[in-house]
Design a protein around this motif. Structure first.
Motif, PDB file in Angstrom:
ATOM      1  N   GLU A 212      29.946  31.808  44.044  1.00 30.18           N
ATOM      2  CA  GLU A 212      30.171  32.503  42.772  1.00 30.18           C
ATOM      3  C   GLU A 212      30.687  33.920  43.029  1.00 30.18           C
ATOM      4  N   ALA A 213      30.109  34.574  44.021  1.00 29.69           N
ATOM      5  CA  ALA A 213      30.559  35.932  44.346  1.00 29.69           C
ATOM      6  C   ALA A 213      32.029  35.907  44.763  1.00 29.69           C
ATOM      7  N   LEU A 214      32.383  34.915  45.554  1.00 35.31           N
ATOM      8  CA  LEU A 214      33.777  34.809  45.990  1.00 35.31           C
ATOM      9  C   LEU A 214      34.696  34.671  44.778  1.00 35.31           C
ATOM     10  N   LEU A 215      34.280  33.858  43.810  1.00 31.05           N
ATOM     11  CA  LEU A 215      35.123  33.650  42.636  1.00 31.05           C
ATOM     12  C   LEU A 215      35.196  34.906  41.764  1.00 31.05           C
ATOM     13  N   ARG A 216      34.073  35.609  41.660  1.00 29.93           N
ATOM     14  CA  ARG A 216      34.102  36.863  40.899  1.00 29.93           C
ATOM     15  C   ARG A 216      35.075  37.860  41.522  1.00 29.93           C
ATOM     16  N   LEU A 217      35.033  37.968  42.845  1.00 24.89           N
ATOM     17  CA  LEU A 217      35.932  38.897  43.536  1.00 24.89           C
ATOM     18  C   LEU A 217      37.387  38.465  43.332  1.00 24.89           C
ATOM     19  N   LEU A 218      37.601  37.181  43.354  1.00 19.45           N
ATOM     20  CA  LEU A 218      38.957  36.657  43.171  1.00 19.45           C
ATOM     21  C   LEU A 218      39.493  37.030  41.785  1.00 19.45           C
ATOM     22  N   ARG A 219      38.622  36.942  40.759  1.00 14.79           N
ATOM     23  CA  ARG A 219      39.083  37.304  39.419  1.00 14.79           C
ATOM     24  C   ARG A 219      39.428  38.790  39.323  1.00 14.79           C
ATOM     25  N   LEU A 220      38.608  39.610  39.963  1.00 16.43           N
ATOM     26  CA  LEU A 220      38.931  41.052  39.981  1.00 16.43           C
ATOM     27  C   LEU A 220      40.266  41.297  40.676  1.00 16.43           C
ATOM     28  N   ALA A 221      40.464  40.579  41.773  1.00 17.92           N
ATOM     29  CA  ALA A 221      41.690  40.786  42.539  1.00 17.92           C
ATOM     30  C   ALA A 221      42.926  40.470  41.698  1.00 17.92           C
ATOM     31  N   ARG A 222      42.821  39.455  40.860  1.00 20.86           N
ATOM     32  CA  ARG A 222      43.974  39.130  39.993  1.00 20.86           C
ATOM     33  C   ARG A 222      44.291  40.299  39.065  1.00 20.86           C
ATOM     34  N   ILE A 223      43.243  40.917  38.536  1.00 20.07           N
ATOM     35  CA  ILE A 223      43.458  42.069  37.657  1.00 20.07           C
ATOM     36  C   ILE A 223      44.170  43.186  38.417  1.00 20.07           C
ATOM     37  N   GLY A 224      43.655  43.469  39.601  1.00 18.85           N
ATOM     38  CA  GLY A 224      44.241  44.548  40.393  1.00 18.85           C
ATOM     39  C   GLY A 224      45.684  44.251  40.782  1.00 18.85           C
ATOM     40  N   CYS A 225      45.938  43.041  41.221  1.00 21.44           N
ATOM     41  CA  CYS A 225      47.297  42.722  41.670  1.00 21.44           C
ATOM     42  C   CYS A 225      48.281  42.802  40.505  1.00 21.44           C
ATOM     43  N   ASN A 226      47.841  42.445  39.327  1.00 16.55           N
ATOM     44  CA  ASN A 226      48.759  42.566  38.196  1.00 16.55           C
ATOM     45  C   ASN A 226      49.172  44.014  37.965  1.00 16.55           C
ATOM     46  N   ASP A 227      48.212  44.936  38.114  1.00 15.06           N
ATOM     47  CA  ASP A 227      48.568  46.355  38.006  1.00 15.06           C
ATOM     48  C   ASP A 227      49.585  46.747  39.078  1.00 15.06           C
ATOM     49  N   ILE A 228      49.358  46.240  40.273  1.00 19.38           N
ATOM     50  CA  ILE A 228      50.258  46.608  41.371  1.00 19.38           C
ATOM     51  C   ILE A 228      51.646  46.010  41.151  1.00 19.38           C
ATOM     52  N   PHE A 229      51.683  44.760  40.684  1.00 22.82           N
ATOM     53  CA  PHE A 229      52.999  44.149  40.422  1.00 22.82           C
ATOM     54  C   PHE A 229      53.790  44.991  39.421  1.00 22.82           C
ATOM     55  N   ALA A 230      53.091  45.493  38.404  1.00 23.24           N
ATOM     56  CA  ALA A 230      53.769  46.320  37.406  1.00 23.24           C
ATOM     57  C   ALA A 230      54.327  47.590  38.046  1.00 23.24           C
ATOM     58  N   ALA A 231      53.508  48.222  38.897  1.00 23.76           N
ATOM     59  CA  ALA A 231      53.964  49.451  39.558  1.00 23.76           C
ATOM     60  C   ALA A 231      55.151  49.164  40.478  1.00 23.76           C
ATOM     61  N   GLN A 232      55.134  48.021  41.147  1.00 24.61           N
ATOM     62  CA  GLN A 232      56.245  47.657  42.022  1.00 24.61           C
ATOM     63  C   GLN A 232      57.533  47.485  41.217  1.00 24.61           C
ATOM     64  N   ARG A 233      57.400  46.879  40.027  1.00 21.80           N
ATOM     65  CA  ARG A 233      58.604  46.665  39.212  1.00 21.80           C
ATOM     66  C   ARG A 233      59.176  47.997  38.746  1.00 21.80           C
ATOM     67  N   VAL A 234      58.285  48.906  38.370  1.00 21.85           N
ATOM     68  CA  VAL A 234      58.765  50.233  37.972  1.00 21.85           C
ATOM     69  C   VAL A 234      59.481  50.909  39.147  1.00 21.85           C
ATOM     70  N   ALA A 235      58.851  50.837  40.320  1.00 25.98           N
ATOM     71  CA  ALA A 235      59.394  51.549  41.485  1.00 25.98           C
ATOM     72  C   ALA A 235      60.760  50.993  41.893  1.00 25.98           C
ATOM     73  N   THR A 236      60.967  49.709  41.689  1.00 25.47           N
ATOM     74  CA  THR A 236      62.229  49.105  42.136  1.00 25.47           C
ATOM     75  C   THR A 236      63.183  48.861  40.980  1.00 25.47           C
ATOM     76  N   GLY A 237      62.782  49.302  39.775  1.00 23.47           N
ATOM     77  CA  GLY A 237      63.677  49.169  38.630  1.00 23.47           C
ATOM     78  C   GLY A 237      63.930  47.722  38.240  1.00 23.47           C
ATOM     79  N   ARG A 238      62.929  46.894  38.382  1.00 16.63           N
ATOM     80  CA  ARG A 238      63.102  45.476  38.027  1.00 16.63           C
ATOM     81  C   ARG A 238      62.291  45.121  36.778  1.00 16.63           C
TER      82      ARG A 238
END
Lengths: 238, 238, 238, 238, 238, 238
Positions: A212-238
């Motif tokens: 369960e802990a592994l799955l909870r961490l995985l869900r948090l990671a999805r939230i974080g990665c989505n933020d990072i994907f957005a920042a990457q798109r801004v940085a590369t103008g995509r």
């Protein structure tokens, strides 16, 4: 309550400055709060001997940390004459992560080296490195394409990474140094913008953890990665 | 006419950002034009074994260059497993230069390590390192004094360094990479704010030079060092 | 009064024994007083890979010191597994100095390696090495020419080196170990027989020095180099 | 259908020969099919300097592979003069895994080193190493307790490891070399006999994987680890 | 007929120049024909940590060869960063040989290091080293005794070494390089002046040899060692 | 009386298990009592660059010892980053011994590497290695011949090795660890099945030995090697 006052699912502020380095074909100064990593992408139009003649390219990474990026000075690996096991583990992870979203056949017989140098460290240097490396790699490949040396884009998706952990019994996102030093479980997730997992590494620092802990961490990671994907798109103008 | 359009006795723009590094006791991001060096000063309250028990302190330096600080990627010294002769020569010079203005007895039994890491290179990395290292060292010593761990200031003067050379037959100040690659004579001068010379290194890259050339370069160096001394004072609020 | 009783502008006795080594293409046992260096020149008719195909040759140097050349035994660099920074600095200087008087185009695609091994040390080992290396190089090139493998002499001039310093407030020539350990300023000068300067390295060991001191040392160096040039001519029969 | 004909959830035959090594305080020759690893546990009654004086012990691991354990000969790391990044990554994982089930305070100021040497390799050498290391560690601790040097057992649970992967689209347990070379996703799980997770490492070799795949692999790993726990109990007579 | 014209049982001319090195406590330039080795003995009044506190001393040796001691230049071990297997084998043999005639208890808690550096090589460098090392060691111990730091002589006998071999089917003494390159069997004998054997190493380079050949070589070695013992006595005034 | 109760001329039990390693072209697990060495022969159909183009093959050996093969744990050479002098000396001896019975011209342009890894040590690891290496080499060459890649057998004879020594004043065969630690003279003999000597190495550990002792040891070695030759024939079915 987290030491930083952040909510359990809150990333630190993400900053990605593309083109920070004057000479490199691609570069990004990536900041996850007080963790600052300078990533450069260097394109070489020929492969090292052992990779030649297979019609494929290669993406590789090297990682380093300035001696005083940390609270107390660490010794300089160049002076000691070898890279630590930790350094090698991290640079292997970065390379694997970026290769997971690159089509080596489409890249053609060239090598791109991603140098990730930690200017300042406050936890999460490997995940910041991977996330910033994608921006540098994107820029480098855009450059090759702009010169008409590559017709089909070999970069298949975005890739990002984030650390999560169990701190004081709570699953939290994007650990800083204070949390990391004290976390019971420490996990790094590498994900693609298409929803796939590239790498999961979850380590019990103290007591073992459960599924369960592994799955909870995985869900948090999805939230974080989505933020990072957005920042990457801004940085590369995509 | 210099490639950069500068007058023969003109420095590139000098920028010194003190306190750039979060964790270090002293730090300075120093820029001579496109040459950017991050210097940190790390204070350790005990000496390595071979220096102990003499009632004196020690100031030492290490130097490194990020692999893609340069036009083409250089190999990472930590990965190669040794520092080049050039790297060792430079870090020995930096250490000597800073020790020349520090009273080791007054410093007491502690060691200050100056890490000079070249983030971006465009000629003159060793002279920028020395010049920025003084700012980091000044901050570190101010910090020790502020904690009342040191009553008399062991820093005797400012120290700065600049390169000069003969390019296209003309003596010029503060060579950038384009000039440096093509200079007939290449010299580095380390000077103190009290007018003294700490180190002169003048090398004929092509034909030998004469005594008059050496003196012309020395005069230019004085001009350049005065500019650097002024920038150091601004950076350290003196 | 100097510890050795020499006049300020007096060299130690200079001895140069050409052809000391049985197997080398050129060799010289050079003695500056109690400093004895065996220099051999080894001619290889092919270049290392990274130098090939440019129509030019190369002259390089390596330097070493027998463990008990000194007052107390130093550790053997081969056993420690690396050359010290000092060793690398010296061998780079020797190579640069000899290249300054050699026309690489005229030399053709061959490499000459100058091995300078200090048999006994009493100060000035690097300057004795450079001075003796010229004799070994001259012999090696004469040998190539004698075999009709080279029609135009690529050796443009003689090169010699000497150390000077400020000892007890006096500028003195050719420091021995006792003076060197105690000198306020220590300088090495590399000069050509045509009157040019190849390298000046002047370092303040204690207090900074001034321009006048530098010029005084330079004048002494001219005197010393002239003595060495004469000894080189005798040794090579020129 | 798996190349070996095994069912997707079938381990290879597990063999654990305790006490295989004459001199070691604990040892186990562990075989997962054709993968054979010799593990020894060496007890030292004093800690290395950097671990002393904290009232705690330490468990560490080293890993090696005989040059011809594999299909084609690999170079000997001792002859190359360094351990590969892969070797260091594996030995760090083994050490972490065993420490996760050992109470360092209870162990007291002694160090146990687990040497895992692969005699023959056919996939899964790191998981066999961890699984066999537990047997060697159990024996070594039993030995210390038998000598009345330890009153409370510091070994908190069993630990075992197994690899799983996606091969030809199917989740399979305990990959052999043929499957491993060709797997789309490759994961290693380290688990305790009390049901906890110590480490999860899941890597996409080709396309990214999804959360369901990770969970399927996790379920297989539980099956495999239960088989290994049983074999460990037989081997140690528990 | 031997290439050198020597009789089968004739040594090359032996020359031993004691006190050749200015700084060492004992030294000898030993020449077996064109093989010249400089041996120094360095006395340290304290032992390395791992030898302390046993009431015994230690005698050890290091061996090196100048890069151009040989017909063609060999690479410098310090530059390559490691000593070859051959070098290590030789220096271990030298150390063992000298220890065989030294009483470590009588020597007391001090270490004597014998540095054997080959200035010029023409076969038999290891046997010349051992033979000359005895002279240097004798001088060093005489020096300790003269200072009244040692009352009973710890040097029990002379030790000498010589090579023999089967060349063109004939057993010959003291091979030079030409013979050595072409010998069917190559043997090194280390003997004491009291008639004992310290080390025999006899290697078939081509076809195996028989017991009679071994005995013939042994008889030649006795002749050679007697010559060396005489030269050692002359050199040390005994 | 020997510690083991063996007669002076009795070998320990010899066991040779051919084909022990799954992947190697030839292999042998050789046991001399409690000394166990795993030898593999790896055939490469091309030579390293420096051996190519001479129409000859090469046989070479590498040697290693598992860290806990011994009574107390030795450090891992791969972790230390270099092979000890002892290791290099042994692997050079093994290679020479096997080359002495192999015709390199007949072998053709291929290399066979003999890896000798000591699984358990109780004295005589180098002699067991040589003896077992012959079995592995025989198998590897048989394999090449069976594939019709070699028409004439390049293996000229058997080769075996055994240690002998003077223990408690008696000449004894095949020393185990207890005897070896305490022997006055320690000798290794390498012999061929045709009665020839390949290598004799006899070292005085304490007092020098005499010619008669050498001959006594030699006679014992013949007895031991005959036993080993018989075991080799059984193992290879000859």
């Amino acid at each position: 309550m987290r030491p930083s006052g952040r909510a359990p699912d809150a990333m630190r502020s993400i900053e990605m400055i593309p083109g920070f380095a004057l000479h490199a074909e691609g570069s990004c100064l990536v900041k996850f709060g007080n963790t600052h990593v300078l990533v450069t992408a260097s394109v070489e139009e020929r492969l090292p001997p052992w990779l030649r003649g297979k019609g494929s390219g290669w993406v590789t990474a090297e990682y380093g940390m300035l001696p005083r990026a940390t609270h107390t000075r660490g010794s300089r690996e160049a002076a000691k004459g070898k890279q630590s096991g930790r350094t090698q583990e991290i640079q292997r992870l970065i390379g694997r992560s970026l290769r997971a979203v690159t089509d080596m056949k489409l890249l053609g017989e060239r090598q791109i080296t991603l140098d990730c140098d930690v200017i300042q460290a406050d936890g999460g240097t490997r995940t910041a490195s991977i996330s910033g490396a994608w921006v540098a790699l994107r820029m480098a490949i855009d450059g090759i394409m702009a010169k008409n040396n590559l017709s089909v884009d070999p970069l298949l998706a975005q890739v990002a990474a984030v650390s999560c952990g169990i701190h004081n019994g709570n699953a939290v996102l994007d650990l800083d140094y204070v949390e990391d030093s004290d976390a019971g479980t420490d996990a790094n997730f590498v994900m693609t913008s298409t929803g796939g997992l590239v790498e999961v590494q979850a380590t019990a620092e103290g007591a073992p953890y459960d599924e369960e802990a592994l799955l909870r961490l995985l869900r948090l990671a999805r939230i974080g990665c989505n933020d990072i994907f957005a920042a990457q798109r801004v940085a590369t103008g995509r």
